[in-house]
Design an enzyme around this catalytic site. Structure first.
Site, PDB file in Angstrom:
ATOM      1  CG  ASN A   9      45.054  26.730  37.394  1.00  0.00           C
ATOM      2  OD1 ASN A   9      44.701  27.885  37.659  1.00  0.00           O
ATOM      3  ND2 ASN A   9      45.430  26.357  36.178  1.00  0.00           N
ATOM      4  NE  ARG A  95      48.020  29.490  35.374  1.00  0.00           N
ATOM      5  CZ  ARG A  95      47.056  30.231  34.849  1.00  0.00           C
ATOM      6  NH1 ARG A  95      45.829  30.152  35.300  1.00  0.00           N
ATOM      7  NH2 ARG A  95      47.329  31.062  33.872  1.00  0.00           N
ATOM      8  CG  HIS A 184      50.133  31.343  28.195  1.00  0.00           C
ATOM      9  ND1 HIS A 184      49.763  32.018  27.045  1.00  0.00           N
ATOM     10  CD2 HIS A 184      48.991  30.981  28.815  1.00  0.00           C
ATOM     11  CE1 HIS A 184      48.436  32.059  26.983  1.00  0.00           C
ATOM     12  NE2 HIS A 184      47.946  31.446  28.046  1.00  0.00           N
ATOM     13  NE  ARG A 245      42.770  37.957  27.912  1.00  0.00           N
ATOM     14  CZ  ARG A 245      43.313  36.786  28.281  1.00  0.00           C
ATOM     15  NH1 ARG A 245      44.169  36.158  27.487  1.00  0.00           N
ATOM     16  NH2 ARG A 245      42.993  36.262  29.448  1.00  0.00           N
ATOM     17  CD  GLU A 388      49.381  26.187  31.247  1.00  0.00           C
ATOM     18  OE1 GLU A 388      48.313  25.906  30.677  1.00  0.00           O
ATOM     19  OE2 GLU A 388      49.666  27.316  31.639  1.00  0.00           O
TER      20      GLU A 388
END
Ligand code: AMP
Length: 405
Positions: A9, A95, A184, A245, A388
């Site tokens: 990743n 990923r 996600h 964000r 993940e």
């Protein structure tokens, strides 16, 4: 025979890796190369408790770029007796962030796939470029090992058209691929499966809302295992309040600030992605720190927590209506897994909608999947530890098996 999958990743200045034995599901090594390209770059490495070596190591090494990072990881793995020189490595799972409309499932990487990911760079410039470097470097560092791309957007490709389209000129979609993609995806997919497994019900019969609340945060409405709506959009900027964000806002704010404050497009991009959200409201973006500030009477921190939870509650209500029948709500990622305050506030006063959290269960410790609803709650509320990397490893293996079969 032992089958191992390595998951990579790549971020803009980091590489996370994890080596799995897929037959036992155990982690044989994991690590993080950090501050790549900076002077204090290092590699943190985690080995199983059973290892002859110390389980936790930090290697201070100069890592000028991702190529050197992957090369260092390869050397570390070579020293791990469980890696056995790579003879059990059946695949590498990457990923990948943005798969556009082209990728709706894990994909074996070849030159054509790399070309397609390159074409998607405008949709996610930083992420997709880092992913591409990872794929190209890993192909040369591990020659002959099949590599699979697992896209963060892929799980949401099941959204119905009326959910993924924006009400903007049709031409923006046709010419510029402007639509909701969502992110996600590996986490939402994994958590939905964990919920079904825990409740002992087929995924196909279960309606779930998953809140992935980390530094980035998103919600997904999942009907029978398929994502039918999600809060992030063309980019990860839309939806919930996040660490830095803004999440949802009136798009006219952007042109207002361009005109009235003379901000450039780049400044607006940076402000909304890096200086907004929790950080914009109270100056901090780490929820642990913010909760401590709020407990100490910091008003802005208190407001940040309230706004964070209120946005979650709005999406919960919206997605209940989307699903019609709601079976379970799941909280995951750093904040979702670890903050009883945020979970309680997000679900406060929802008894009329059939959702109630038990305050004792909410603050109790437990395994990777636990229920926290009160006895009278019609909807199950769960805290699920996301993984993940493991989901990427599973999807990689499944993709390789399909490809061979
Ligand atoms: P992630 O991106 O999934 O690593 O999540 C990072 C976020 O989780 C940060 O805002 C952390 O402050 C938050 N977090 C981690 N542990 C806790 C905790 N015990 N209580 C509240 N927030 C936490």
């Amino acid at each position: 025979t032992m089958r191992q999958i390595l998951v990579l990743n790549l971020g803009s200045s980091s590489i996370k890796y994890e080596l799995f034995d897929m037959d036992s599901g155990s982690v044989l090594e994991s690590g993080l190369a950090e501050r790549i390209g900076e002077s204090e770059s290092c590699l943190k490495r985690q080995l199983p408790q059973s290892s002859a070596n110390s389980p936790s190591q930090t290697i201070n090494a100069s890592i000028p770029d991702h190529r050197h990072g992957i090369e260092l990881i390869r050397r570390m793995l070579a020293e791990n007796e469980l890696f056995a020189g790579g003879e059990h490595l059946v695949g590498i799972g990457h990923r990948a962030v943005h798969g556009g409309e082209r990728f709706s499932s894990p994909t074996l990487i070849d030159d054509k796939v790399i070309e397609s990911i390159r074409e998607l760079v405008p949709l996610a410039p930083l992420h997709n470029l880092a992913n591409l470097v990872g794929m190209e470097v890993a192909r040369s560092a591990f020659p002959g090992v099949p590599q699979v791309a697992v896209f963060d957007t892929a799980y949401h490709q099941t959204l119905p058209r009326y959910a993924y389209r924006y009400a903007i000129p049709d031409d923006w979609y046709r010419r510029f691929q402007i639509r909701r993609y969502g992110f996600h995806g590996t986490s939402h997919a994994y958590v939905a499966k964990q919920v079904a497994g825990h409740l002992g019900r087929p995924l196909a019969d279960l309606n779930t809302i998953v809140f992935h609340l980390g530094n980035g945060a998103s919600a997904a409405a999942i009907r029978g295992g398929e994502s039918v709506d999600t809060s992030m959009g063309l980019t990860p900027l839309e939806g919930l309040v996040m660490g830095t964000r803004s999440g949802d806002l009136d798009p006219a704010i952007v042109f207002h600030m361009a005109k009235e404050a003379g901000m450039s497009m780049d400044q607006l991009d940076t402000s909304l992605n890096k200086q907004s959200g929790l950080k914009g409201i109270c100056g901090a973006n780490d929820m642990r720190e913010i909760l401590a500030m709020a407990a100490g009477g910091d008003e802005a921190a208190g407001l940040a927590v309230e706004m964070f939870a209120y946005r979650i509650k709005k999406y919960l209500g919206a997605y209940m209506a989307v699903l019609g029948r709601l079976d379970a709500v799941a909280f995951t990622a750093g904040i979702g897994e670890n903050s009883p305050e945020v979970r309680a506030l997000s679900c406060a006063d929802l008894e009329p909608l059939g959702i109630a959290i038990d305050p004792v269960l909410n603050t109790a410790d437990g395994g990777p999947v636990r229920e926290i609803q009160s006895a009278g709650s019609r909807v199950r509320v769960l805290v699920v530890k996301t993984d993940e990397e493991f989901e990427i490893a599973e999807q990689t293996l499944a993709c390789l098996q399909n490809d061979l079969g």
